[in-house]
Enzyme design. Structure first.
Site: not given
Ligand code: MOS
Length: 750
Positions: A246, A472, A639, A644, A711
């Site tokens: 993340f 992931g 999927k 995500q 994101e």
């Molecule tokens: Mo993302 S916060 O650029 O891994």
């Protein structure tokens, strides 16, 4: 663009899934070397001050302890800051573990124990006694916000606020409808499943092989080489599997430095795995204070947008993210003023956390939009539709694609938004106040420079390689699909080789740019293989492809054929046999199209609709339904893409209701450094989440039409939840997370 679609676009299960669910996928801490040693850090128990003395005598007596490192005996490393700067470093002085007697933040490593077992190392680290001359820490952004400053050096050009447009103050003063408020966001901590770890294999020939938990194997390699003065050919960093990150694993952390330092000093293999608690002392999403002022005419058309954002950074680095600039481009407005400042606190340097900046800034903007809709007296969705803009007004550029109207339409239809009764507190069911809220989301669709190799073997097998990471997100799978698409082969025939620094050059996996970047590189390399095949095929005797050009051939059923006539073609195996080749391998480099970037800006967009049920007596909020409609260019795999967005929505619910780093400002120490007291949404907190992809045909955002998905799913969610809570309760809470106490204590807005 990918012209056809046979495998790309299908909901293929992760090709690395079986390895993960059977435990065969090994993460950084799961590699073992004979005779390896284990390290564990002792952490500062004050937030700022100096170390007067470190008593390591009791620790040294623990059986199995090999060596204890402190600032007094740390081996020599690079002196200059430039050698410590990783690929995504910030302005300022990068943190150097065990550099000197100075303590900069709570939980900073002050000593490092190396032992024969992890238990001995941990036990001994607990016995180290430090004596500090503690100083008064400053860790409260609300207390320090008067000391804010503009970042002296922009981390990236995009982070500079756009120049003011029109006269926002005058337009605000003159407008008939206006709102202005402060929005607070607590600091948040990344909590991926996998802890930071490095396993270092030390070999007598001087080669270090390091399994590191990182979002960029080459970034870790270059950092290690810079800091320790090693030859890049003598260091290999591997991150085959990454258990979530993340953004926290974009920059190398102290575990890597300490593991390599001890390995080189002792000529032994080493392993360091940090604790869950230590995860809280590393980078974090900075606490943020924002003032947003919006004004509209009688029809809800925006007359003024003012957004001032201040967030935390550390004493030693100027962490920056794009918090406020979104307010200048999300909606049509001619009078805009945006400002952005930092506040230095005695805490670890913040870092990127899923949609850094956008998640925080759009939480404020989209709550303010809801407040404005209420003030004007129109539906919140209608307010956004009336202010739609198909241009990036900050940069005065066209937008590559923006199917946001379709997101509004399809999301609202799926959610049933037209059934919403506009009055707050008007949708009660038993003890529950029901609320429906919505918000928009934006994230920049980026592409970086990247390289890849693709190799075709005469048996029809394909190998793809690049130093990309799969944190992931599904990188393995989508790269396999892109290669399989070109070669018209089953995905099982493709081996995807990523997660190692000795593979073709790739940046960190961040910014949601990996699919666009490495995906495009793989497609370019695959096309180069096709071109080579054609060159050999064209020169074969009586070749049906003698006159064919590369734009007009494709691979179908194991043959290179004319697009217009699949009868005219030659089997790949025959082409390779005639050329005397067992394999054909091509290498490709891609990067953003600079000419196009001068004219266009690229963003992904979303509309999020949320239903909450609030128990009026208990103040408990449940998010019972979410519809997230996403426009993010081409969807390579519905999927993994859906997965995500689900993750982003869950994290957005965490931001809205649960996640809150708690600091005792008297001591500057983090109080809730564990998953019992730092709350992330659990299964019981998550109900229906529905994801809609609105496809966009975008040939400018990236060569394969991808805009990225890692994101965008979180952006807007917190505001949508907050707006739903307002609709349910009539209480406007501008302080995230919205915990039970805030719900109970807030007054109903009249
Ligand atoms: Mo993302 S916060 O650029 O891994």
């Amino acid at each position: 663009m990918l012209d056809r679609s046979r495998i790309v676009g299908l909901p293929i299960s992760r090709i690395d899934g079986p390895l993960k669910v059977t435990g065969q996928a090994r993460y950084a801490a799961e590699h073992f070397e004979p005779g390896m040693l284990f390290g564990h850090a002792a952490l500062a128990t004050v937030a700022t001050g100096r170390i007067i003395a470190l008593d390591v005598r009791a620790a040294e007596r623990v059986p199995g302890v090999v060596k204890i490192y402190t600032h007094e005996n740390r081996p020599k490393t690079a002196y200059r800051d430039s050698k410590w700067k990783d690929a995504v470093a910030l302005p300022g002085h990068p943190f150097r573990p065990l550099e000197n007697d100075r303590v900069l933040f709570d939980g900073q490593p002050v000593a490092f124990v190396v032992a024969e077992t992890p238990e001995a190392a941990r036990d001994a680290a607990a016995l180290i006694h430090a004596h500090y001359a503690a100083e008064r820490p400053h860790t409260d952004i609300l207390a320090e916000r008067h000391d804010s400053y503009e970042p002296p050096v922009a981390r990236m050009k995009q982070l500079l606020p756009p120049p003011p447009r029109g006269d926002a103050e005058a337009a605000f003063a003159a407008a008939p409808h206006k709102i202005s408020a402060d929005y607070l966001l607590s600091g948040e901590h990344h909590n991926p499943m996998e802890l930071f770890a490095a396993t270092v294999r030390f070999e007598d020939d001087g080669v270090l092989t390091i399994h590191d938990k990182t979002q960029g194997s080459q970034n870790s390699r270059d950092y290690v080489c810079g800091v320790f003065g090693l030859d890049p050919d003598k260091v290999i960093v591997k991150n085959d599997f990454v258990g979530g990150a993340f953004g926290q694993a974009l920059r190398p952390k102290h575990h890597l430095f300490l593991a390599v330092m001890a390995s080189l000093d002792l000529s032994r293999s080493m392993k360091v795995e940090i604790t869950r608690r230590e995860m809280f002392y590393l980078s974090w999403r900075p606490s943020c204070v924002q003032t947003v002022s919006l004004a509209a005419d009688a029809d809800g058309r925006l007359q003024a947008v003012l957004h001032h954002a201040v967030h935390a950074t550390s004493r030693h680095e100027d962490y920056q993210e794009n918090v406020a600039n979104w307010s200048g481009l999300a909606y049509k407005c001619d009078n805009v003023k945006i400002s952005y400042e930092l506040v230095k606190l005695d805490l670890a340097t913040p870092g990127d956390m899923r949609a850094p900046g956008a998640a925080s800034g759009i939480a404020a903007l989209e709550t303010a939009m809801d407040e404005l809709a209420h003030e004007v007296g129109i539906d919140p969705l209608e307010l956004r539709v009336r202010n739609f803009v198909h241009r990036d007004q900050n940069q005065d550029k066209a937008i590559t694609s923006k199917a946001l109207h379709a997101c509004y339409r399809e999301g609202a239809a799926r959610f049933g938004w037209s059934e919403r009764s506009p009055e707050p507190r008007s949708m009660r069911e038993g003890n529950d106040l029901v609320g429906w809220g919505m918000a928009g989301g934006i994230w920049e669709a980026m592409m970086s420079k990247g390289e890849a190799k693709v190799r075709l073997s005469s048996d029809g097998k394909v190998r793809v390689s690049a130093a990309a990471s799969d944190i992931g997100t599904g990188t393995y799978t989508i790269l396999g699909q892109i290669a399989a698409e070109t070669f018209d082969c089953p995905i099982d025939a493709v081996t995807v080789d990523i997660g190692s620094s000795d593979l073709p050059k790739t940046g960190v996996e961040g910014g949601s740019w990996t699919a666009a970047t490495t995906g495009s590189a793989v497609q370019a390399a695959a096309k180069a293989v096709v071109k080579t095949l054609l060159r050999h095929a064209a020169s074969m005797e009586n070749s049906p492809l003698a006159e064919a050009s590369e734009e007009h051939v494709e691979i179908a059923d194991g043959r290179l054929v004319l697009e217009s006539n699949h009868q005219a073609g030659i089997a790949l195996a025959d082409i390779m046999a005639a050329a005397g080749l067992d394999t054909i391998e091509e290498h490709a480099k891609v990067g953003p199209d600079m000419l196009s970037m001068m004219r266009y800006a690229a963003y992904s967009h979303s509309a999020v609709f949320v239903e909450v049920r609030v128990d009026e007596e208990l103040g408990v909020v449940r998010v019972t339904r979410v519809v997230s409609a996403i426009a993010a260019g081409r969807i390579l795999n519905p999927k993994t893409a859906r997965s995500q967005i689900l993750g982003g929505v869950v994290m957005g619910i965490g931001m809205a209701l649960h996640e809150e780093g708690m600091i005792d400002h008297r001591t500057g120490r983090i109080m809730n450094h564990n998953l019992a007291e730092y709350h992330v949404p659990a299964h019981a907190d998550i109900h229906d989440i529905d994801v809609i992809f609105v496809e966009e045909d975008d040939d400018k955002a990236s060569p394969i039409g991808v805009k990225g998905l890692g994101e965008t799913g979180i952006v807007g969610v917190a505001a949508a939840v907050s707006n739903a809570i307002f609709h349910a309760t009539g209480k406007r809470i501008r302080d995230l997370p919205i915990t039970i106490d805030k719900v109970l204590e807030s007054e109903v807005v009249q």
